[in-house]
Design an enzyme around this catalytic site. Sequence first.
Site, PDB file in Angstrom:
ATOM      1  N   GLY A   1      78.576  14.899 -13.956  1.00 49.27           N
ATOM      2  CA  GLY A   1      78.289  16.258 -14.388  1.00 49.27           C
ATOM      3  C   GLY A   1      78.233  16.324 -15.900  1.00 49.27           C
ATOM      4  N   CYS A   2      78.489  17.485 -16.417  1.00 50.36           N
ATOM      5  CA  CYS A   2      78.449  17.704 -17.862  1.00 50.36           C
ATOM      6  C   CYS A   2      79.403  16.743 -18.561  1.00 50.36           C
ATOM      7  CB  CYS A   2      78.840  19.145 -18.159  1.00 50.36           C
ATOM      8  SG  CYS A   2      78.907  19.527 -19.903  1.00 50.36           S
ATOM      9  N   PHE A   3      78.919  16.052 -19.566  1.00 50.64           N
ATOM     10  CA  PHE A   3      79.780  15.092 -20.249  1.00 50.64           C
ATOM     11  C   PHE A   3      80.939  15.757 -20.973  1.00 50.64           C
ATOM     12  CE2 PHE A   3      75.952  14.520 -23.328  1.00 50.64           C
ATOM     13  CZ  PHE A   3      76.186  15.730 -23.970  1.00 50.64           C
TER      14      PHE A   3
END
Length: 175
Positions: free
Chosen positions: A11-13
């Site tokens: 997902g979002c880093f």
Amino acid sequence: MAEETAIFAGGCFWCMVKPFDTLPGVKAVRSGYTGGWKDHPTYAEVASHQTGHTEAVKITFDPTLISYQELVELYWQTADPTDAMGQFQDRGDSYRPVIFVNSAQQRAVAEASKAALQASGRFGDRPIVTKIEPAGPFWEAEEEHQDFYKKNPLRDAIEEAPRKAFLQAHWQDNK
């Protein structure tokens, strides 16, 4: 001292840095992009889903202090391994869960760990769909995306909330 790297996407880093950042033996956690076809992609280009890249973190670690196996085991507890096309509120191929391996040894560890997680029944009958792929070029994200949770604690808490609820539901009992 020999250092190794591990590359994980979940997902979002922004949400992937914090769990690894303060572990003994972890030297650095950098946010970036990998798995695509454009050199030096920008955040805007990756977010447009036109470069084939996945947001990921590259972890530099000392294998005498923390093993790749330990990092993989923690990785499973940071993402939803049953959702192939995004994570929580982040949707699309740039947010897919992937373990990018740097060697045959890393691949063997990741594959065995994935099989053990599937066999555990932790996620019921939902299959573990996290991909295990060869690591390619890793392009560091722009500086504003590095150490996001430290620079933006309020926004980090908002971004992390759906992830945290899911992870608590599946990992709080340490099955």
